[in-house]
Design an enzyme around this catalytic site. Structure first.
Site, PDB file in Angstrom:
ATOM      1  CD  GLU A   1      -3.043  -2.609   7.431  1.00  0.00           C
ATOM      2  OE1 GLU A   1      -2.249  -2.708   7.007  1.00  0.00           O
ATOM      3  OE2 GLU A   1      -3.949  -1.630   7.037  1.00  0.00           O
TER       4      GLU A   1
ATOM      5  CB  SER B   1       5.803  -1.846  11.763  1.00  0.00           C
ATOM      6  OG  SER B   1       5.413  -0.502  12.115  1.00  0.00           O
TER       7      SER B   1
ATOM      8  N   GLY C   1       2.747   1.919  11.137  1.00  0.00           N
ATOM      9  CA  GLY C   1       3.766   3.411  10.953  1.00  0.00           C
ATOM     10  C   GLY C   1       4.605   3.830  12.170  1.00  0.00           C
TER      11      GLY C   1
ATOM     12  CD  GLU D   1      -2.705   5.198   7.031  1.00  0.00           C
ATOM     13  OE1 GLU D   1      -2.962   5.560   5.802  1.00  0.00           O
ATOM     14  OE2 GLU D   1      -2.005   4.679   7.622  1.00  0.00           O
TER      15      GLU D   1
ATOM     16  CG  ASN E   1      -1.663   1.318   1.614  1.00  0.00           C
ATOM     17  OD1 ASN E   1      -1.594   2.110   0.500  1.00  0.00           O
ATOM     18  ND2 ASN E   1      -2.316   1.447   2.569  1.00  0.00           N
ATOM     19  CD1 TRP E   2       3.165   1.110  -3.006  1.00  0.00           C
ATOM     20  CD2 TRP E   2       3.253   2.241  -4.962  1.00  0.00           C
ATOM     21  NE1 TRP E   2       3.990   0.188  -3.858  1.00  0.00           N
ATOM     22  CE2 TRP E   2       4.012   1.084  -5.192  1.00  0.00           C
ATOM     23  CE3 TRP E   2       3.215   3.268  -5.783  1.00  0.00           C
ATOM     24  CZ2 TRP E   2       4.620   0.685  -6.406  1.00  0.00           C
ATOM     25  CZ3 TRP E   2       3.930   3.044  -7.168  1.00  0.00           C
ATOM     26  CH2 TRP E   2       4.540   1.676  -7.421  1.00  0.00           C
ATOM     27  CE  LYS E   3      -0.108   3.003   4.797  1.00  0.00           C
ATOM     28  NZ  LYS E   3      -0.141   3.073   6.356  1.00  0.00           N
TER      29      LYS E   3
ATOM     30  CG  HIS F   1      -5.792   1.728   5.334  1.00  0.00           C
ATOM     31  ND1 HIS F   1      -5.241   2.669   6.269  1.00  0.00           N
ATOM     32  CD2 HIS F   1      -4.975   0.716   5.113  1.00  0.00           C
ATOM     33  CE1 HIS F   1      -3.998   2.247   6.631  1.00  0.00           C
ATOM     34  NE2 HIS F   1      -3.749   1.094   5.937  1.00  0.00           N
TER      35      HIS F   1
ATOM     36  N   GLY G   1       2.998  -1.270   4.098  1.00  0.00           N
ATOM     37  CA  GLY G   1       2.928   0.199   4.015  1.00  0.00           C
ATOM     38  C   GLY G   1       4.289   0.733   3.651  1.00  0.00           C
TER      39      GLY G   1
HETATM   40  P1  13P Z   1       3.171   0.570   7.732  1.00  0.00           P
HETATM   41  O1  13P Z   1       3.702  -0.790   6.869  1.00  0.00           O
HETATM   42  O2  13P Z   1       3.950   1.731   7.316  1.00  0.00           O
HETATM   43  O3  13P Z   1       3.213   0.262   9.066  1.00  0.00           O
HETATM   44  O4  13P Z   1       1.714   0.542   7.095  1.00  0.00           O
HETATM   45  C1  13P Z   1       0.779  -0.586   7.379  1.00  0.00           C
HETATM   46  C2  13P Z   1      -0.338  -0.036   6.416  1.00  0.00           C
HETATM   47  O5  13P Z   1      -1.003   0.687   6.920  1.00  0.00           O
HETATM   48  C3  13P Z   1      -0.683  -0.832   5.281  1.00  0.00           C
HETATM   49  O6  13P Z   1      -1.734  -0.733   4.981  1.00  0.00           O
END
Ligand code: 13P
Length: 251
Positions: free
Chosen positions: A167, A213, A173, A97, A9-11, A95, A234
Site C-alpha cells: 500500500e 484508492s 485515501g 496508518e 478495510n473499514w478503518k 497498516h 479502504g
Molecule cells: P483507500 O482505498 O481509502 O485509499 O485505503 C486504502 C487502505 O488503506 C486499505 O487498507
C-alpha cells in the site's frame, strides 16, 4: 494459480447498526461469489456481531490491528486470542496508518505477526513507501527493509500463513492510485525478495495484494498485472455495491 483475494478495510467507520447493515447488504451481493476469497475488516466493536451476520457464507472476517501480548495490563488493547474468539481468521498488521499515527515500527510489526501466528490468525502484513521516499527513489529500499525487519526470524512455514499487502502511502485515501505498472514493479520486487529469502515455491504461492484508492473502475487494470493477486480496499469497501463490483472485477 493464486486465488484472487479481495479485502475490505473499514478503518474507523460504522457504528454497530451501520456495520450490521453493510454486512447484510454485502452478504446479499457477494456471498454466492466463487473464485475469490473475500475478507472484511470492521472495527473491533462490531466483530462479534458481523461474525454472526456472515456465518454460513464464504466471507472471511478480520481485524485491523492487535496487541502482541496474550493478556495483561495493556489498557485499551486487544489480543489475538480475543480476535479469534470474536470470529476472526485474519488480522491486518503494520497498516501505514498504524505506523504513522501510532508509531508502529518494523520490530513491533514482527512481534504482532508472531503473536497472530501463534493464535492461528492469518496476518496480512502491510508495507509501502511515502511520497517523499518514492520521490527520492528509495521505495524499494524502504519496502525491502519493512520486509526484512517485519518478517525477521519467521520460517517458510510461517510465511505460508501470511499475505502481503503493498500500500503506497501516497495512494491511500488520496484518489491517486498507483498505475498498474508502478504497482506491478513493486509486487515483482516483493516476489523476488521472497524467492531469494525463502524459495521459489513460497514466492509463487504467497498472495500479494495492492491497496490505495482501489475502486471498481481501476480494479481490472490492477488485477491484470502478473504479480497482483488481489486488493486491500479502504473507502470503496464502505459501499456494498461498489465493493461487490470490485469483487466481480477481480474474478
Ligand atoms: P483507500 O482505498 O481509502 O485509499 O485505503 C486504502 C487502505 O488503506 C486499505 O487498507
Amino acid at each position: 494459480m493464486r486465488k484472487p483475494f479481495v479485502a475490505g478495510n473499514w478503518k474507523m467507520n460504522k457504528n454497530n447498526q451501520e456495520a450490521e447493515e453493510l454486512a447484510r447488504q454485502l452478504k446479499e451481493k457477494i456471498a454466492a461469489v466463487e473464485g475469490a476469497d473475500i475478507l472484511i475488516c470492521p472495527p473491533f466493536t462490531s466483530l462479534s456481531l458481523i461474525s454472526k451476520v456472515i456465518k454460513d457464507t464464504g466471507v472471511f472476517l478480520g481485524a485491523q490491528n492487535m496487541h502482541w501480548e496474550e493478556s495483561g495490563a495493556f489498557t485499551g488493547e486487544v489480543s489475538a486470542q480475543m480476535l479469534k474468539s470474536a470470529g476472526c481468521g485474519f488480522v491486518l498488521i503494520g497498516h501505514s496508518e498504524r505506523r504513522k499515527y501510532f508509531s508502529e515500527s518494523n520490530q513491533v510489526v514482527n512481534k504482532k505477526i508472531k503473536a497472530a501466528l501463534k493464535a492461528s490468525l492469518s496476518p496480512i502484513v502491510c508495507v509501502g513507501e511515502t511520497l517523499e521516499e518514492r520521490e527520492a527513489g528509495k521505495e524499494k529500499d524502504i519496502v525491502g527493509c519493512q520486509l526484512e525487519e517485519g518478517l525477521a526470524s519467521l520460517g517458510e512455514q510461517d510465511l505460508g500463513e501470511i499475505t502481503i499487502a503493498y500500500e503506497p502511502v501516497w495512494a491511500i485515501g488520496t484518489g491517486k492510485t498507483a498505475t498498474g505498472l508502478q504497482a506491478e514493479q513493486m509486487h515483482a520486487f516483493i516476489r523476488e525478495w521472497l524467492e531469494k529469502k525463502y524459495s521459489s515455491s513460497l514466492s509463487n504461492d504467497l498472495r500479494i495484494l495492492y491497496g490505495g484508492s482501489v475502486k471498481a473502475s481501476n480494479t481490472k487494470e490492477l488485477m491484470g498485472q502478473k504479480n497482483i493477486d488481489g486488493t486491500l480496499v479502504g473507502g470503496a469497501s464502505l459501499d456494498a455495491s461498489g465493493f461487490a463490483e470490485i469483487v466481480k472485477n477481480s474474478l
